[in-house]
Design a protein around this motif. Structure first.
Motif, PDB file in Angstrom:
ATOM      1  N   THR A  88       0.832  -1.203   0.000  1.00 40.07           N
ATOM      2  CA  THR A  88       0.000   0.000   0.000  1.00 40.07           C
ATOM      3  C   THR A  88       0.866   1.251   0.000  1.00 40.07           C
ATOM      4  O   THR A  88       0.618   2.205  -0.758  1.00 40.07           O
ATOM      5  N   THR A  89       1.898   1.252   0.825  1.00 39.21           N
ATOM      6  CA  THR A  89       2.807   2.394   0.894  1.00 39.21           C
ATOM      7  C   THR A  89       3.491   2.631  -0.446  1.00 39.21           C
ATOM      8  O   THR A  89       3.604   3.770  -0.927  1.00 39.21           O
ATOM      9  N   GLN A 137       0.917   3.996  -3.038  1.00 38.40           N
ATOM     10  CA  GLN A 137       0.501   5.359  -2.719  1.00 38.40           C
ATOM     11  C   GLN A 137       1.615   6.371  -2.947  1.00 38.40           C
ATOM     12  O   GLN A 137       1.358   7.562  -3.158  1.00 38.40           O
ATOM     13  N   ARG A 194      -0.973   5.163  -8.163  1.00 38.47           N
ATOM     14  CA  ARG A 194      -2.170   5.489  -7.381  1.00 38.47           C
ATOM     15  C   ARG A 194      -3.368   5.695  -8.314  1.00 38.47           C
ATOM     16  O   ARG A 194      -4.461   5.200  -8.055  1.00 38.47           O
ATOM     17  N   GLU A 246      -4.334   2.291  -9.848  1.00 44.67           N
ATOM     18  CA  GLU A 246      -5.024   1.421  -8.888  1.00 44.67           C
ATOM     19  C   GLU A 246      -6.463   1.876  -8.691  1.00 44.67           C
ATOM     20  O   GLU A 246      -7.377   1.051  -8.615  1.00 44.67           O
ATOM     21  N   GLU A 247      -6.685   3.174  -8.620  1.00 37.75           N
ATOM     22  CA  GLU A 247      -8.047   3.678  -8.459  1.00 37.75           C
ATOM     23  C   GLU A 247      -8.925   3.296  -9.651  1.00 37.75           C
ATOM     24  O   GLU A 247     -10.088   2.917  -9.486  1.00 37.75           O
TER      25      GLU A 247
END
Length: 316
Positions: free
Chosen positions: A177-178, A181, A187, A190-191
């Protein structure tokens, strides 16, 4: 007078690098360390080869491939199965590091595979995290299976290991996740991918790490790259069943799970699956078609930067 094209094959072991040059050139061996890699880059830069072929060897090839690519040399990392099949087809059955390098150079000259950009350092790190998570999940599953069959006195010890593995899987999820992001591009991607019903974090992060070409190829090319494009098995009047094989197995595995969930909870994929089943297709055939359709939808979404809509975007 046109210069003769030069092709290079490189075989890597933990200790040494074997380099072969075709159609004419002296093979050489160097240690697999910083000095050895620098020498390989220097000598191959002077040769200006048309193609350099290396096999994927579990990560051993990454550092040298990166050094060659940074120097602007046309390096391609290929599937070892392709090279083994080529060697058998040419009658080369003996195997040594030096012979392997010669076969790779011959493969480069005969096949001339297209160069693709190598993953950058961030993508390689993300792929390493994904791989490690997959390894831990496999160990976790194995330990859970052992626990049920183990003698009572060993169950607490196995449970301790299960708890340790689960803790590290959770930590890797946080690290992933880090990493995602921290990158504006990842990011955004992924969205977009997560907007599809049935697509979760494991699928999206595997695609980001191990299929960086997603969104840059046509639907036919991306399906062939992953290995979900059906291949004919016809000869004369015989018409065999079309099957899928090859491609990127790790991507195909998570895509299978994504399609399995989407076929139940995604209205578009669910209707598509039910239509195929109603037409008499076997469950696995219908699910494979859902994998291909899901992949082409995801490819189009990234290509056009379009989030999921109930009517899937035009694929291309």
């Amino acid at each position: 007078m046109t210069a003769t094209p030069v092709f290079v094959g490189i075989d890597i072991s933990k200790a040494h690098v074997e380099v072969a040059v075709r159609p004419a050139g002296s093979p050489f061996t160097v240690p697999y360390d910083d000095a050895g890699m620098a020498l390989v880059v220097e000598r191959l830069s002077a040769l200006a080869p048309v193609g350099i072929i290396m096999e994927a060897t579990g990560g051993l090839e990454v550092v040298l491939a990166g050094a060659l690519a940074t120097a602007g040399l046309p390096v391609v990392v290929v599937n070892p199965r392709q090279v083994r099949d080529f060697a058998r087809a040419t009658g080369r059955l003996a195997k040594t590091d030096a012979l392997d390098a010669q076969i790779l150079a011959q493969f480069a000259e005969a096949v001339r595979p297209a160069c693709r950009p190598l993953p950058d350092a961030s993508t390689q790190q993300l792929a390493a995290l994904i791989t490690r998570r997959r390894q831990l999940v496999e160990m976790l599953t194995a330990e859970k299976n052992r626990r049920g069959r183990a003698p009572r006195g060993l169950r607490s010890q196995i449970q301790t290991h299960i708890d340790w593995l689960a803790q590290h899987v959770t930590q890797l999820d946080q690290d992933l996740t880090t990493a995602v992001q921290a990158s504006p591009i990842w990011r955004e991607h992924e969205e977009l991918l997560r907007s599809v019903p049935g697509i979760g974090p494991v699928v999206t992060r595997t695609l980001l790490a191990e299929l960086p070409e997603l969104g840059t190829l046509t639907r036919q090319q991306i399906a062939a790259l992953v290995g979900v494009a059906p291949r004919n098995r016809d000869s004369g009047t015989f018409r065999g069943k079309r099957t899928i094989w090859g491609g990127r197995a790790t991507v195909r595995a998570v895509l299978y799970m994504g399609a399995l969930v989407a076929a139940r909870h995604n209205a578009v994929l669910k209707a598509f699956y039910q239509r195929l089943r109603g037409a008499g297709k076997a469950p696995k055939v219908a699910l494979t078609a859902c994998m291909r359709k899901l992949l082409t939808i995801l490819n189009a979404m990234l290509k056009h930067r379009t989030p999921w809509r109930e009517r899937s975007p035009q694929t291309s």
